[in-house]
Design an enzyme around this catalytic site. Structure first.
Site, PDB file in Angstrom:
ATOM      1  CG  HIS A  79      19.243  13.712  40.629  1.00  0.00           C
ATOM      2  ND1 HIS A  79      19.574  13.999  39.314  1.00  0.00           N
ATOM      3  CD2 HIS A  79      19.737  14.734  41.378  1.00  0.00           C
ATOM      4  CE1 HIS A  79      20.252  15.138  39.277  1.00  0.00           C
ATOM      5  NE2 HIS A  79      20.355  15.615  40.506  1.00  0.00           N
ATOM      6  CE  LYS A  84      16.585  16.813  40.440  1.00  0.00           C
ATOM      7  NZ  LYS A  84      17.577  17.783  40.055  1.00  0.00           N
ATOM      8  CG  ASP A 112      -5.827  18.907  37.489  1.00  0.00           C
ATOM      9  OD1 ASP A 112      -5.806  18.216  38.534  1.00  0.00           O
ATOM     10  OD2 ASP A 112      -6.482  19.955  37.393  1.00  0.00           O
TER      11      ASP A 112
END
Length: 556
Positions: free
Chosen positions: A220, A222, A227
């Site tokens: 889950h 995110k 870079d």
């Protein structure tokens, strides 16, 4: 004797259950609930909520700082310094932190960052959708990879994508099929890892149908990294999250140490995940225990070591960097050192990555969140938001038993992501209403309505997925700390899924204003919950939903 009797009765119970519920969607929740029972008593024994409720009376109540603050250390001035005993601490300038406000801004920033990436693109999400906007994102990746090969001086651009196996494999057209062309065309540069929870295995895995198997546990996290810049969010890579699904997002620009940490974290989870191949099969990394075919204990032990090695090594690195920056010459003031060009400017903002992976016995986010709620003194204000209001018992105990003021923002049924869904999923908003009403009733029974307030977010044509908190110290009109990332403060976030968020602590007024405005904009679209709220026709919950909710509330 009781244990022996339970063991003897077990096979009878399973046969009876399977006979009653073949192919039913509720089977996922019921079987999963049984699989959790053995660990439940252990969790109850270890639950810290009774201790935490007494925490305001105890001293000390937070993890102790291992070294005393010194006059050269800017970190010595903020009260959340104890977090660095658990995770690496990254001191940055507030000018490198930008709070985003809309799905469109989030989407456009990601595309722009992909286009200019030269070294790495790292993306961790629950899933990648299959619509035209998601295809646009994939096309951006393909174009950047192509340019990296055609440049006069080809770059060594690497793309690493981490998704959940079950969610990413749902349907004939899915996250896997969206990414296969990249894998096939750039096999040396692209890695796609699919995390499979170790708790979905054996009979359970065979019996639970697609979509319902996602209730057992998910990847889950995110994190979107380009870079040396990072976006932390609760948003997935799907069209609604780019258009009309409200979430939270923070952009950390040119923060190389933070980018390195999250690259290593995603690599670590990727190493204990299944690797997508160009022919749409999956393989285990050489030497790694299989997540659902191998021994579960051995797999979880190996995964714990792999992830904790990343956290501990980064923590050691940051401690050494801190020592070099502020302690290498005690006769030199910070200002003199900066003028000499061999020291960094003093940070005014500190970033702490908080990881929660209960399947691997990693509970850092849970510890920090509970401690923050415990330590919030009388007069402090906590604005807490979640798209799915289903707090753990420990968090509820703290909200109801401590002294700070709480304003809790949650989704009204109409902006819940499951509103209007087909089948059993369509009843989930009603289940959340039932949980909300039970909590509100408890607030009222304790006479806490003035201190603990619920507010419901509503916006026509939108859904609500924002999660996190803002902490305002007593007497302050601006927040000094926020939590932002993937956790929802519910049972799933704490016990089932892999989660990550960051604590941002800042002394910079401009950044505090950004965070305050973010909070205000979300809460402005909400209404205060009262007893009258639950008298509305749309809030009437069917009896069967009320009966089933206690059985399934730990799965959504």
């Amino acid at each position: 004797m009781a244990v022996a009797a339970a063991a003897a009765a077990g096979p009878v119970f399973w046969r009876r259950l399977l006979g009653l519920l073949p192919g039913r969607p509720g089977l996922a929740a019921l079987l999963g609930r049984l699989s959790d029972r053995l660990g439940r008593n252990r969790d109850r024994q270890r639950r810290r909520s009774p201790w935490l409720l007494l925490a305001p009376l105890l001293s000390p109540t937070v993890p102790q700082v291992t070294s005393p603050p010194c006059c050269l250390c800017p970190e010595g001035v903020h009260r959340f310094q104890w977090i660095r005993n658990l995770v690496p601490e990254f001191g940055v300038s507030s000018s490198h932190v930008r709070v985003l406000s809309s799905p469109a801004e989030f989407f456009e920033l990601m595309k722009g960052q992909i286009r200019v990436a030269k070294k790495r693109v790292v993306m961790a999400s629950l899933y990648l959708g299959t619509g035209p906007l998601e295809q646009e994102l994939v096309d951006c990746l393909e174009s950047t990879l192509e340019k990296s090969l055609q440049a006069k001086f080809p770059s060594n651009l690497k793309v690493s994508i981490l998704l959940d196996f079950t969610r990413g494999s749902r349907g004939r057209k899915n996250s896997r099929t969206m990414l296969l062309p990249l894998l096939q065309r750039f096999p040396e540069q692209v890695r796609v890892s699919l995390f499979h929870t170790p708790h979905l295995r054996g009979l359970l895995r065979l019996l639970i149908p697609e979509r319902f198997n996602e209730t057992i546990g998910l990847q889950h996290i995110k994190v979107y990294l380009f870079d040396n810049s990072v976006i932390l969010s609760g948003a997935n890579l799907s069209d609604s999250y780019f258009t009309n699904r409200q979430d939270r997002y923070v952009f950390l620009q040119d923060c190389v140490e933070i980018a390195d940490f999250f690259t290593e974290l995603v690599d670590a989870v990727g190493d204990v995940s299944l690797q997508l191949q160009g022919d749409d099969t999956v393989q285990v990394v050489d030497g790694m225990v299989h997540p659902y075919k191998g021994d579960r204990t051995e797999y979880c032990k190996a995964a714990n070591k792999r992830v904790m090695d990343v956290i501990n090594s980064a923590r050691t690195r940051q401690q050494m960097l801190h020592a070099q920056t502020f302690h290498s010459n005690s006769l030199l003031t910070q200002e003199d050192a900066a003028a000499a060009g061999d020291r960094r400017p003093a940070p005014d903002t500190w970033i702490y990555p908080l990881i929660q992976m209960k399947p691997f016995e990693i509970q850092i986010d849970e510890i920090v969140t509970e401690t923050l709620l415990t330590e919030a003194e009388r007069g402090a204000k906590v604005y807490l938001t979640t798209g799915y209001f289903n707090l753990t018992q420990a968090y509820m105990d703290l909200v109801l038993g401590t002294r700070a003021e709480y304003q809790i923002l949650l989704a009204s049924p109409e902006v819940n992501g499951f509103f209007g869904a087909k089948g059993v999923a369509g009843a989930i908003p009603a289940a959340y209403v039932h949980i909300e009403r039970q909590f509100y009733s408890e607030v009222c029974s304790l006479g806490q309505q003035e201190r603990v307030q619920l507010q419901e977010y509503w916006r026509r044509g939108w859904t609500f997925h924002a999660k996190g908190l803002w902490l305002y110290l007593a007497g302050s009109s601006l927040p000094c700390l926020t939590l932002i990332g993937s956790p929802n403060f519910g049972y799933r976030s704490v016990h089932r899924d892999l989660e990550a968020q960051i604590a941002i602590v800042t002394e910079n007024e401009a950044l505090q204003q950004q965070l305050h405005q973010e909070q205000e904009q979300l809460y402005l679209r909400s209404g205060v919950v009262s007893s009258a709220t639950f008298e509305q026709p749309s809030r009437q919950v069917k009896l069967w939903v009320k009966m089933v909710t206690p059985l399934i509330k730990n799965f959504f």
